[in-house]
Design an enzyme around this catalytic site. Structure first.
Site, PDB file in Angstrom:
ATOM      1  N   ASN A 220       0.859  -1.187   0.000  1.00  0.00           N
ATOM      2  CA  ASN A 220       0.000   0.000   0.000  1.00  0.00           C
ATOM      3  C   ASN A 220       0.901   1.246   0.000  1.00  0.00           C
ATOM      4  O   ASN A 220       1.700   1.432   0.922  1.00  0.00           O
ATOM      5  CB  ASN A 220      -0.897  -0.041   1.250  1.00  0.00           C
ATOM      6  CG  ASN A 220      -1.798   1.172   1.343  1.00  0.00           C
ATOM      7  OD1 ASN A 220      -1.361   2.290   1.090  1.00  0.00           O
ATOM      8  ND2 ASN A 220      -3.040   0.970   1.725  1.00  0.00           N
TER       9      ASN A 220
ATOM     10  N   HIS B 152       1.107   6.271   1.760  1.00  0.00           N
ATOM     11  CA  HIS B 152       1.877   7.240   2.541  1.00  0.00           C
ATOM     12  C   HIS B 152       3.046   7.854   1.789  1.00  0.00           C
ATOM     13  O   HIS B 152       3.655   8.817   2.260  1.00  0.00           O
ATOM     14  CB  HIS B 152       2.264   6.640   3.891  1.00  0.00           C
ATOM     15  CG  HIS B 152       1.039   6.380   4.713  1.00  0.00           C
ATOM     16  ND1 HIS B 152       0.120   7.385   4.997  1.00  0.00           N
ATOM     17  CD2 HIS B 152       0.529   5.250   5.251  1.00  0.00           C
ATOM     18  CE1 HIS B 152      -0.878   6.870   5.694  1.00  0.00           C
ATOM     19  NE2 HIS B 152      -0.663   5.586   5.852  1.00  0.00           N
TER      20      HIS B 152
ATOM     21  N   HIS C 238      -5.634   3.628  -1.370  1.00  0.00           N
ATOM     22  CA  HIS C 238      -6.941   3.986  -0.815  1.00  0.00           C
ATOM     23  C   HIS C 238      -7.254   5.406  -1.291  1.00  0.00           C
ATOM     24  O   HIS C 238      -6.588   6.355  -0.892  1.00  0.00           O
ATOM     25  CB  HIS C 238      -6.860   3.927   0.718  1.00  0.00           C
ATOM     26  CG  HIS C 238      -8.166   4.189   1.404  1.00  0.00           C
ATOM     27  ND1 HIS C 238      -8.326   4.063   2.760  1.00  0.00           N
ATOM     28  CD2 HIS C 238      -9.381   4.560   0.924  1.00  0.00           C
ATOM     29  CE1 HIS C 238      -9.575   4.344   3.095  1.00  0.00           C
ATOM     30  NE2 HIS C 238     -10.233   4.660   1.992  1.00  0.00           N
TER      31      HIS C 238
ATOM     32  N   ARG D 180      -9.262   8.120  -0.683  1.00  0.00           N
ATOM     33  CA  ARG D 180     -10.188   8.605   0.350  1.00  0.00           C
ATOM     34  C   ARG D 180     -11.004   9.763  -0.197  1.00  0.00           C
ATOM     35  O   ARG D 180     -10.538  10.524  -1.046  1.00  0.00           O
ATOM     36  CB  ARG D 180      -9.405   9.071   1.588  1.00  0.00           C
ATOM     37  CG  ARG D 180      -8.680   7.963   2.319  1.00  0.00           C
ATOM     38  CD  ARG D 180      -8.072   8.500   3.604  1.00  0.00           C
ATOM     39  NE  ARG D 180      -9.094   8.882   4.544  1.00  0.00           N
ATOM     40  CZ  ARG D 180      -9.466   8.148   5.596  1.00  0.00           C
ATOM     41  NH1 ARG D 180      -8.867   7.004   5.850  1.00  0.00           N
ATOM     42  NH2 ARG D 180     -10.409   8.561   6.393  1.00  0.00           N
TER      43      ARG D 180
ATOM     44  N   GLU E  74      -8.758   0.475  -2.717  1.00  0.00           N
ATOM     45  CA  GLU E  74      -9.572   0.526  -1.494  1.00  0.00           C
ATOM     46  C   GLU E  74     -10.452   1.760  -1.577  1.00  0.00           C
ATOM     47  O   GLU E  74      -9.961   2.850  -1.908  1.00  0.00           O
ATOM     48  CB  GLU E  74      -8.682   0.688  -0.255  1.00  0.00           C
ATOM     49  CG  GLU E  74      -7.924  -0.531   0.136  1.00  0.00           C
ATOM     50  CD  GLU E  74      -7.039  -0.252   1.344  1.00  0.00           C
ATOM     51  OE1 GLU E  74      -7.184   0.797   1.994  1.00  0.00           O
ATOM     52  OE2 GLU E  74      -6.184  -1.082   1.605  1.00  0.00           O
TER      53      GLU E  74
ATOM     54  N   THR F 113      -8.084   3.767   8.743  1.00  0.00           N
ATOM     55  CA  THR F 113      -9.318   2.984   8.842  1.00  0.00           C
ATOM     56  C   THR F 113      -9.406   2.348  10.233  1.00  0.00           C
ATOM     57  O   THR F 113      -8.493   1.661  10.658  1.00  0.00           O
ATOM     58  CB  THR F 113      -9.324   1.867   7.767  1.00  0.00           C
ATOM     59  OG1 THR F 113      -8.858   2.440   6.544  1.00  0.00           O
ATOM     60  CG2 THR F 113     -10.708   1.306   7.575  1.00  0.00           C
TER      61      THR F 113
HETATM   62  N1  PXP Z   1      -5.867  -2.771   4.478  1.00  0.00           N
HETATM   63  C1  PXP Z   1      -6.808  -1.811   4.564  1.00  0.00           C
HETATM   64  C2  PXP Z   1      -8.208  -2.169   4.224  1.00  0.00           C
HETATM   65  C3  PXP Z   1      -6.477  -0.498   4.938  1.00  0.00           C
HETATM   66  O1  PXP Z   1      -7.448   0.444   5.019  1.00  0.00           O
HETATM   67  C4  PXP Z   1      -5.133  -0.186   5.218  1.00  0.00           C
HETATM   68  C5  PXP Z   1      -4.744   1.210   5.578  1.00  0.00           C
HETATM   69  O2  PXP Z   1      -4.981   2.037   4.495  1.00  0.00           O
HETATM   70  C6  PXP Z   1      -4.172  -1.212   5.101  1.00  0.00           C
HETATM   71  C7  PXP Z   1      -4.581  -2.501   4.757  1.00  0.00           C
HETATM   72  C8  PXP Z   1      -2.728  -0.973   5.363  1.00  0.00           C
HETATM   73  O3  PXP Z   1      -2.522  -0.692   6.708  1.00  0.00           O
HETATM   74  P1  PXP Z   1      -1.103  -0.239   7.222  1.00  0.00           P
HETATM   75  O4  PXP Z   1      -0.798   1.071   6.559  1.00  0.00           O
HETATM   76  O5  PXP Z   1      -1.275  -0.115   8.703  1.00  0.00           O
HETATM   77  O6  PXP Z   1      -0.115  -1.307   6.822  1.00  0.00           O
END
Ligand code: PXP
Length: 249
Positions: A7, A10, A43, A45, A70, A101
């Site tokens: 993901n 960030h 994601h 948003r 997402e 989330t």
């Molecule tokens: N899965 C989902 C559904 C999420 O909303 C997120 C955060 O955006 C993640 C995984 C990844 O989480 P993290 O950034 O804590 O690894």
């Protein structure tokens, strides 16, 4: 083999801190794929605090593994996804003020609405995953709305693991993940997991038989800032493998 979805939200968070052009999440996605990531997750948003529509459209053209979008289950987002055609949509609940989330989608409480959305997306051959808490009633509801997959929320497990709680406490959270994974598999659902996973705790989730893919963002991007995306992804893949080889037996 448990897969890794990286993901890259960030990377965009850092860019948006200055509203400039760098760092570009598209470059981060390419580097993550070259390091062995099996998929790229973003994601989008509603408040556009990190990933922008421009990013998702470019990722659709550049990602060669799998693009997992997402999003919250709103009409506007569903329309966007139908147009974009990601490989997978993961439906998540979204609250404006939250830092990230905070919990899973209440599928059991919204079966009618969700069934329609799942149908719409699947009709366009988009795989649909539902981000849920590891509870039997949510897993069963995901099956009853015809989702392809579930993503189990690992936030409580991760919190228990890191807040100095006893091994018994975080192993209890892990058991909930084991039970929901087993149930999901039995019902014919693909089972993924994510949220709060990092280099210390991930092996306790990748070791759960029946897990297909872990979606991990914050810990990988944090490490990538210090050691580079290539090393950050490879080290996470190593930890995932350790769980499969050392703990599972
Ligand atoms: N899965 C989902 C559904 C999420 O909303 C997120 C955060 O955006 C993640 C995984 C990844 O989480 P993290 O950034 O804590 O690894």
């Amino acid at each position: 083999m448990v897969k890794l979805g990286v993901n890259i939200d960030h990377v965009a968070t850092v860019r948006e801190a200055r509203k400039e052009r760098n760092p570009d999440p598209i470059a981060a996605a390419i580097l993550a794929e070259l390091a062995g990531a099996h998929g790229i997750t973003v994601h989008l948003r509603e408040d556009l605090r990190h990933i922008q529509e421009r990013d998702v459209r470019l990722l659709r053209q550049t990602v060669t593994s799998r693009l997992n979008l997402e999003m919250s289950p709103t009409a506007a987002m569903v329309q966007f996804a139908l147009e974009l055609q990601p490989d997978q949509v993961t439906l998540v609940p979204e609250r404006r003020q939250e830092l990230t989330t905070e919990g899973g989608l209440d599928v059991a409480g919204h079966e009618r609405e969700l069934e329609k959305i799942v149908q719409n997306l699947r009709a366009q051959r988009i795989r649909v995953s539902l981000f849920i808490d590891p509870e039997a009633r949510q897993v069963k509801a995901a099956k009853s709305v015809s989702a392809d997959a579930i993503e189990l929320h690992t936030g409580n497990f991760a919190r228990a693991f890191h807040e100095g709680e006893s091994e018994q406490a975080w192993m209890a959270e892990r058991s909930r993940l084991v039970d929901s994974t087993t149930l999901g598999n039995r019902l014919g659902l693909r089972v993924n997991a994510g949220h709060g996973l990092d280099y210390q705790n991930v092996r306790w989730v990748s070791s759960i038989p029946g897990q297909e893919e872990l979606n991990i963002g914050h810990s990988i991007v944090s490490r990538a800032i210090l050691v580079g995306m290539d090393r950050a992804v490879r080290e996470m893949l190593e930890q995932i493998r350790l769980g499969e080889t050392d703990i599972r037996k």
